[in-house]
Design an enzyme around this catalytic site. Structure first.
Site, short mmCIF file in Angstrom:
data_model
loop_
_atom_site.label_atom_id
_atom_site.label_comp_id
_atom_site.label_asym_id
_atom_site.label_seq_id
_atom_site.Cartn_x
_atom_site.Cartn_y
_atom_site.Cartn_z
N HIS A 1 47.09 38.23 31.89
CA HIS A 1 47.05 39.68 32.07
C HIS A 1 46.73 40.03 33.51
CE1 HIS A 1 46.91 39.83 27.66
NE2 HIS A 1 47.26 41.10 27.77
N LYS B 1 41.90 43.90 33.67
CA LYS B 1 41.55 43.83 32.24
C LYS B 1 40.08 43.47 32.08
CE LYS B 1 43.15 41.92 27.86
NZ LYS B 1 43.04 43.22 27.21
P1 NAP Z 1 42.93 51.44 32.59
O1 NAP Z 1 44.15 51.67 33.45
O2 NAP Z 1 41.67 50.97 33.22
O3 NAP Z 1 42.65 52.79 31.79
C1 NAP Z 1 41.48 53.09 31.11
C2 NAP Z 1 41.19 54.56 31.36
O4 NAP Z 1 40.10 54.98 30.55
C3 NAP Z 1 40.83 54.85 32.82
O5 NAP Z 1 41.54 55.98 33.27
C4 NAP Z 1 39.32 55.14 32.72
O6 NAP Z 1 38.89 56.02 33.75
C5 NAP Z 1 39.28 55.80 31.37
N1 NAP Z 1 37.94 55.90 30.81
C6 NAP Z 1 36.86 55.12 31.06
N2 NAP Z 1 35.81 55.58 30.35
C7 NAP Z 1 36.25 56.65 29.65
C8 NAP Z 1 35.63 57.57 28.77
N3 NAP Z 1 34.34 57.46 28.45
N4 NAP Z 1 36.39 58.56 28.23
C9 NAP Z 1 37.69 58.67 28.55
N5 NAP Z 1 38.32 57.86 29.41
C10 NAP Z 1 37.60 56.86 29.94
O7 NAP Z 1 43.30 50.40 31.44
P2 NAP Z 1 44.68 50.22 30.64
O8 NAP Z 1 45.41 49.06 31.17
O9 NAP Z 1 45.34 51.53 30.51
O10 NAP Z 1 44.12 49.74 29.22
C11 NAP Z 1 43.33 50.60 28.41
C12 NAP Z 1 42.94 49.84 27.13
O11 NAP Z 1 44.13 49.53 26.39
C13 NAP Z 1 42.25 48.49 27.40
O12 NAP Z 1 41.31 48.24 26.40
C14 NAP Z 1 43.39 47.48 27.28
O13 NAP Z 1 42.95 46.20 26.91
C15 NAP Z 1 44.18 48.12 26.17
N6 NAP Z 1 45.60 47.75 26.10
C16 NAP Z 1 46.12 47.74 24.87
C17 NAP Z 1 47.45 47.47 24.70
C18 NAP Z 1 48.01 47.49 23.30
O14 NAP Z 1 49.22 47.28 23.13
N7 NAP Z 1 47.19 47.75 22.29
C19 NAP Z 1 48.27 47.20 25.80
C20 NAP Z 1 47.71 47.25 27.07
C21 NAP Z 1 46.36 47.54 27.21
P3 NAP Z 1 38.31 55.38 35.15
O15 NAP Z 1 39.43 54.57 35.72
O16 NAP Z 1 37.95 56.57 35.98
O17 NAP Z 1 37.13 54.55 34.75
#
Ligand code: NAP
Length: 266
Positions: free
Chosen positions: A155, A159
């Site tokens: 990844h 992550k």
């Molecule tokens: P990311 O780009 O870091 O996005 C996470 C977002 O959540 C950021 O904008 C962060 O803001 C925000 N955040 C943090 N604390 C929060 C809160 N209390 N309330 C609301 N928003 C908040 O990560 P990503 O790659 O999009 O991944 C997000 C999640 O999805 C992870 O757990 C990842 O493992 C998962 N994921 C799942 C799949 C699937 O198919 N199920 C695929 C890819 C990823 P800041 O940046 O300002 O902290």
């Protein structure tokens, strides 16, 4: 046609912003609000590089649920907040579709019980990519015949959790058909700690984190004189959005928690 009213938690994130772009293209979905930990009261359209929705951003989840009528919460945040958001949504009668990974078994158990008690549908999917779901199913099938298996997941380096939710889910599916057994030489020793990866029922899981990667996994089976590799690559986060849309539609028909997209595909 009544539209499904959706709240997205984590709208500025890589997955959350992709979910907003997906919702923008759907006639039957309406974005009613977003949850973030900053930008309270701003419109989504006022945030750089996000679609031009008038929906407001809330930083307080209860205020958000009290202010807007919503059917579904799509959570794409962090394990800590994703768990709290999911719990609060169920308590407020809003159906969670959770892509956030890294929940513990205890948290999953608690959410399963809460969903059953309240009769609120929940879908938690560690991987929304349809190809990844098939990769997990094929791996489970192969494990019946090839009990020696190692999982390599790769990844991007932002992550937070390791191993990935998909790797853990793959190992769980494999363990349904494979008797637990220790792999490698019985006397093997790690000269550098962690060299053999994480261990689950004797299976090894290796996590790679590098810039440039999105989400990739190989499940490698070994036997006398042959190897079988089942491999899936998500090159772009768009690959997850067919599954997110499917989960939003399906969660409206559920009154229990479903873990894993494969359980709503059949
Ligand atoms: P990311 O780009 O870091 O996005 C996470 C977002 O959540 C950021 O904008 C962060 O803001 C925000 N955040 C943090 N604390 C929060 C809160 N209390 N309330 C609301 N928003 C908040 O990560 P990503 O790659 O999009 O991944 C997000 C999640 O999805 C992870 O757990 C990842 O493992 C998962 N994921 C799942 C799949 C699937 O198919 N199920 C695929 C890819 C990823 P800041 O940046 O300002 O902290």
């Amino acid at each position: 046609m009544e539209k499904i009213k959706v709240i997205v938690a984590g709208p500025r994130g890589k997955m959350g912003s992709e979910a907003l772009r997906m919702i923008e293209k759907q006639d039957d979905l309406e974005l009613v609000a977003c949850l973030d930990h900053q930008f309270n009261g701003m419109k989504i359209s006022e945030i750089d590089n996000l679609p031009s929705f008038d929906a407001l951003i809330y930083t307080d989840i209860q205020e958000c649920f009290d202010s807007v009528k919503a059917d579904v919460l799509v959570d794409l945040t962090t394990p800590e907040f994703g768990y709290l958001h999911t719990k609060t949504a169920i308590e407020n009668g809003i159906r969670p579709v959770v892509g956030t990974t890294g929940f513990t078994d205890e948290q999953l158990q608690e959410l399963t019980e809460l969903s059953e008690e309240k009769g609120i549908g929940v879908i938690i999917a560690p991987n929304f990519a349809l190809g990844a779901v098939l990769m997990m199913q094929f791996a489970k099938w192969a494990a019946k015949y090839f009990p020696d298996v190692e999982i390599i997941e790769k990844h991007h380096d932002n992550k937070l959790d390791a191993p990935s939710g998909t790797a853990v889910k793959t190992a769980q599916l494999i363990s349904e058909v494979r008797e637990a057994k220790k792999q490698g030489h019985p006397d093997e020793k790690e000269t550098i700690s962690g060299a053999r990866g994480a261990e689950m029922e004797g299976m090894r899981i290796h996590s790679m984190r590098l810039p440039g990667l999105v989400a990739h996994q190989e499940v490698v089976f070994g036997s006398k004189g042959e190897n079988l590799t089942i491999k899936h690559d998500s090159f772009h986060r768009e690959s997850f959005m067919t599954g997110v849309k499917l989960a939003i539609d399906q969660v409206m028909k559920l009154d229990i928690l479903v873990y894993g997209l494969e359980n709503i595909l059949e």
